[in-house]
Write a protein that holds these residues in place. Sequence first.
Motif, short mmCIF file in Angstrom:
data_model
loop_
_atom_site.label_atom_id
_atom_site.label_comp_id
_atom_site.label_asym_id
_atom_site.label_seq_id
_atom_site.Cartn_x
_atom_site.Cartn_y
_atom_site.Cartn_z
N ASP A 103 -7.75 7.15 3.62
CA ASP A 103 -7.12 7.06 2.30
C ASP A 103 -7.92 7.77 1.20
O ASP A 103 -9.13 7.55 1.04
CB ASP A 103 -6.91 5.59 1.91
N ARG A 140 11.04 -2.07 5.82
CA ARG A 140 9.62 -2.43 5.99
C ARG A 140 9.00 -2.44 4.60
O ARG A 140 9.13 -1.46 3.85
CB ARG A 140 8.92 -1.42 6.89
N HIS A 154 -6.12 6.61 9.94
CA HIS A 154 -4.97 5.82 10.38
C HIS A 154 -3.68 6.59 10.20
O HIS A 154 -3.63 7.63 9.54
CB HIS A 154 -4.92 4.47 9.64
N THR A 197 0.70 0.36 12.88
CA THR A 197 -0.27 1.26 12.25
C THR A 197 -1.36 1.54 13.27
O THR A 197 -1.92 0.60 13.85
CB THR A 197 -0.86 0.63 10.98
N HIS A 257 -4.84 10.16 8.54
CA HIS A 257 -5.59 10.37 7.30
C HIS A 257 -6.55 9.22 7.07
O HIS A 257 -6.43 8.15 7.67
CB HIS A 257 -4.64 10.49 6.11
N ARG A 282 -0.27 -3.04 -1.02
CA ARG A 282 -1.53 -2.37 -0.70
C ARG A 282 -2.45 -2.26 -1.90
O ARG A 282 -2.01 -1.92 -3.01
CB ARG A 282 -1.17 -0.96 -0.20
N TRP A 288 -9.07 -2.35 6.30
CA TRP A 288 -9.74 -1.33 7.11
C TRP A 288 -10.75 -0.55 6.28
O TRP A 288 -10.70 -0.51 5.06
CB TRP A 288 -8.74 -0.39 7.78
N PHE A 323 5.73 6.76 4.68
CA PHE A 323 4.53 6.96 3.85
C PHE A 323 3.31 6.68 4.73
O PHE A 323 3.25 5.67 5.42
CB PHE A 323 4.56 5.98 2.67
N GLY A 324 2.35 7.59 4.70
CA GLY A 324 1.15 7.42 5.53
C GLY A 324 1.39 7.75 6.99
O GLY A 324 0.59 7.38 7.85
N VAL A 384 4.31 -0.31 -0.42
CA VAL A 384 4.58 0.65 0.65
C VAL A 384 5.90 0.21 1.27
O VAL A 384 5.96 -0.78 2.00
CB VAL A 384 3.44 0.67 1.69
N ALA A 404 0.65 5.61 9.99
CA ALA A 404 1.78 4.64 10.02
C ALA A 404 2.86 5.23 10.92
O ALA A 404 3.46 6.25 10.58
CB ALA A 404 2.30 4.41 8.61
N TRP A 458 2.16 -5.61 13.62
CA TRP A 458 2.26 -6.47 12.45
C TRP A 458 3.09 -7.73 12.70
O TRP A 458 4.02 -7.70 13.49
CB TRP A 458 2.93 -5.70 11.31
N LEU A 478 -3.90 -4.20 3.18
CA LEU A 478 -2.44 -4.10 3.28
C LEU A 478 -1.90 -5.45 3.73
O LEU A 478 -2.38 -6.01 4.72
CB LEU A 478 -2.09 -3.00 4.29
C1 SIN Z 1 -0.96 3.71 4.56
O1 SIN Z 1 -1.33 4.79 4.97
O2 SIN Z 1 -1.59 3.09 3.70
C2 SIN Z 1 0.26 3.06 5.14
C3 SIN Z 1 -0.05 2.26 6.35
C4 SIN Z 1 1.16 1.52 6.84
O3 SIN Z 1 2.16 1.43 6.13
O4 SIN Z 1 1.12 1.00 7.95
#
Ligand code: SIN
Length: 290
Positions: free
Chosen positions: A110, A277, A266, A135, A108, A281, A259, A103-104, A92, A268, A251, A123
């Motif tokens: 997963d 970054r 969650h 996150t 959502h 994952r 999680w 991304f993310g 990621v 991001a 982080w 992660l």
């Molecule tokens: C994700 O949805 O898996 C990304 C979460 C992140 O990068 O903090």
Amino acid sequence: MSQAAEAAYRTITVKPQPSGFGAEIGGVDLAKPLPAGQLAEVKAAWARHSVLAFPDQPLSLHELEAFTLEIGPYGVDPFVAPMPGHPNVLEVRRDPNETLTPFGGAWHSDWSFQATPPAATILRSEVIPPVGGDTLFVDAAAAYEALDEATKAKLAPLKAVHSATRAYGPRSGYAKELDQRSMPIIVSADADKTFAHPLVRTHPVTGRKALFVSPVYTIGIEGMTPAEADPILAGLYKHMVQDRFIYRHKWRVGMVLMWDNRCTMHNAEGGYDGHLRVMHRTTVAGETPA
Ligand code: SIN
């Protein structure tokens, strides 16, 4: 779990967030196989707190894979190409010159559009920007429990329709932006498939009920027109993202976060344009939501 019960952990330290949703775990070395008793305590803490943070665990990819397999077998990760030589690890990544949503970067759970969505996502942070990049997590069990009884009764028989179409389908946002992203996103007509799951699911370990919907992957409610379903879903999302149900994860480098997708969603958050970054994952297979 009461404070007395928290103290019952023998082989790990557990520092819960004030709400009890999310906890920081110490006293473990995830780079080595966990003794059976310690693994059981980690799983018990995970069932209790849903989001576990393990600071100071700069795992190699092989160690991340080995820890994942201690939690359970790998999940299936569609729509993002895995890392070379690591078929179950996604990178990621967001480069400093990227400007699109991370991304993310929307609420959502997963891969909830799968028949058996992943139980866990793990992660591990490699490069953390100096600002932003948090996150956010919603406690979807607490959000369910806070609903009034009439609403719970109305939701009980409903099935939500999940699909990856908005994210990874040929007409999705990602499809239009592929050349502007560093991540190897796979756009596919397969993403347009749908799968219905109970809108309220029961956690197989804790028995707690949780709302199992998200704005990214829930595209409707079975047997309802969009005009009927959309206001219900919008009302649920507004309810779920209240501050009282949210844990904001900050982080540090070399941190592992695990999680539970069965009772959380969650997001991001972003907020680090101009900075790199990088996270790694994995997912752990789950069961049919019921
Ligand atoms: C994700 O949805 O898996 C990304 C979460 C992140 O990068 O903090």
